[in-house]
Motif scaffolding. Structure first.
Motif, PDB file in Angstrom:
ATOM      1  N   SER A   1      35.239  52.434  17.878  1.00  0.00           N
ATOM      2  CA  SER A   1      33.871  52.060  17.513  1.00  0.00           C
ATOM      3  C   SER A   1      33.114  53.295  17.058  1.00  0.00           C
ATOM      4  CB  SER A   1      33.153  51.429  18.716  1.00  0.00           C
ATOM      5  OG  SER A   1      31.830  51.094  18.380  1.00  0.00           O
TER       6      SER A   1
ATOM      7  N   LYS B   1      41.190  47.889  23.004  1.00  0.00           N
ATOM      8  CA  LYS B   1      39.779  48.197  22.818  1.00  0.00           C
ATOM      9  C   LYS B   1      39.654  48.925  21.484  1.00  0.00           C
ATOM     10  CE  LYS B   1      35.751  50.488  24.819  1.00  0.00           C
ATOM     11  NZ  LYS B   1      35.213  51.320  25.933  1.00  0.00           N
ATOM     12  N   PRO B   2      38.977  48.346  20.496  1.00  0.00           N
ATOM     13  CA  PRO B   2      38.952  48.944  19.159  1.00  0.00           C
ATOM     14  C   PRO B   2      38.127  50.222  19.103  1.00  0.00           C
ATOM     15  CG  PRO B   2      37.462  47.087  19.228  1.00  0.00           C
ATOM     16  CD  PRO B   2      38.198  47.091  20.544  1.00  0.00           C
TER      17      PRO B   2
ATOM     18  N   SER C   1      39.827  42.442  12.459  1.00  0.00           N
ATOM     19  CA  SER C   1      38.804  43.497  12.414  1.00  0.00           C
ATOM     20  C   SER C   1      39.000  44.507  13.529  1.00  0.00           C
ATOM     21  CB  SER C   1      37.403  42.878  12.502  1.00  0.00           C
ATOM     22  OG  SER C   1      37.163  42.014  11.402  1.00  0.00           O
ATOM     23  N   LYS C   2      39.544  44.056  14.644  1.00  0.00           N
ATOM     24  CA  LYS C   2      39.746  44.948  15.786  1.00  0.00           C
ATOM     25  C   LYS C   2      40.793  46.011  15.497  1.00  0.00           C
ATOM     26  CE  LYS C   2      41.545  43.273  19.723  1.00  0.00           C
ATOM     27  NZ  LYS C   2      41.639  42.709  21.108  1.00  0.00           N
TER      28      LYS C   2
END
Length: 346
Positions: free
Chosen positions: A20, A17-18, A230-231
């Motif tokens: 954010s 889960k990146p 990108s993640k």
């Protein structure tokens, strides 16, 4: 059998889960009060974090490159994208990558940093590669194959037919580094990006764009691959000053085209003069903004030029490049100083 992107991606990365930021999450109308990121409210505009997804820059870049913004990754030089593909797809001490040899040294550096086996396949005497030989060096744990065209340090375009064969037959990801493509007559593989879901094309602002100082690299691939990169990138990996300068350069694209035309003309002139020097043994064809030349004694000539304040690249210790110097094309004045110094050397 072609592997799916999930099969190619490291399981922990696929599940990741990146991070954010609030700037990622906010999609409303233009805001005027920013109280989300613990920034200092003074010293505008440098007090604010940059756009983490570089939206304006990608939109402008997509117009030039004819590629959708969601197929673009921007990083701190191309080296960031190179490192990220190792981190995303290669399990340390399990997977491996295959690459041509000689080529750009950062591929192996990133492999070593990430503890991934790096398998070299030697080019032939014309500095060309065979798709069959690269594929023969691969096995079920080969996730990536790296090629560079025009290649560094050899300067030549690789055969397009072999590149296409490699992409079609390899069940992993092919990373094609086109850092010098602007100086070549060969069309970029960006035109064929939609045909090859396993292709990642690297380009840079450092060469034709004259922006090595701002450290901006580009990776182009399917939106799914770009999503993986990108993640796992750092949240604000491209600073605001870099983004601003890049947008300005995109608006001056006509100037970049003029620079490229001039450098190609200067390359031809410099190659002709260099070839006529008594110390030159062989010139190799170039489609980049540099050329490779075999000389009588690369170490001695390199050290002599350093003493004159002229810096070229000694490639004597690189595979197939014994007694070779790599010479970047400069301005007319810089090129003349190099030739004058080498005439004095003899």
């Amino acid at each position: 059998m072609v592997k799916t992107l999930q099969e190619l991606t490291r399981p922990n990365i696929w599940r990741l889960k990146p991070y954010s930021s609030a700037r990622d999450e906010y999609n409303g109308a233009a805001a005027s009060v920013f109280l989300d990121a613990n920034e200092n409210p003074y010293n505008m505009p440098h007090n604010r974090y940059p756009d983490p997804m570089q939206r304006e820059l990608k939109t402008e870049l997509s117009k030039i490159k004819k590629v959708s913004p969601d197929s673009i990754f921007l990083g701190n030089g191309s080296d960031e994208a190179i490192d990220l593909v190792f981190r995303a797809f290669c399990e340390p001490r399990v997977d491996n990558v295959v690459a041509i040899d000689p080529t750009y040294g950062m591929y192996q550096v990133c492999a070593d940093v990430n503890d991934v086996e790096y398998r070299k396949v030697l080019l032939d005497e014309d500095f060309q590669f065979s798709a069959d030989k690269l594929l023969a060096a691969a096995d079920e744990h080969t996730k990536l194959i790296f090629i560079c065209s025009p290649n560094n340090p050899t300067g030549n375009d690789l055969l397009r037919s072999e590149i296409e064969t490699l992409i079609r037959r390899f069940d992993g990801l092919v990373i094609l580094d086109e850092a010098y493509n602007d100086f070549s007559e060969a069309p970029s593989f960006l035109e064929n990006l939609n045909q090859y879901p396993n292709l990642i094309v690297l380009q840079t602002f450092s060469k034709a764009w004259g922006c090595a100082a701002i450290r901006l690299g580009m990776a182009f691939a399917s939106p799914d691959i770009i999503g993986i990169l990108s993640k796992i990138k750092y949240p604000y990996n491209v600073n605001q000053l870099t983004q601003k300068q890049a947008v300005e350069m995109l608006h001056r694209y006509y100037e970049i085209e003029r620079w490229v035309k001039t450098l190609k003309e200067e390359r031809e002139n410099l190659e002709a003069e260099f070839a006529a020097l008594p110390c030159t043994v062989k010139m190799f064809p170039s489609h980049a903004n540099f050329f490779l030349a075999r000389v009588t004694d690369a170490v001695k000539i390199y050290n002599y030029l350093v003493g004159k304040g002229i810096i070229v690249r000694n490639r004597n210790s690189v595979s197939l490049c014994g007694n070779c110097l790599r010479v970047t094309v400069g301005t007319r004045g810089e090129n003349e100083k190099l030739i004058e110094a080498l005439k004095e050397y003899m």
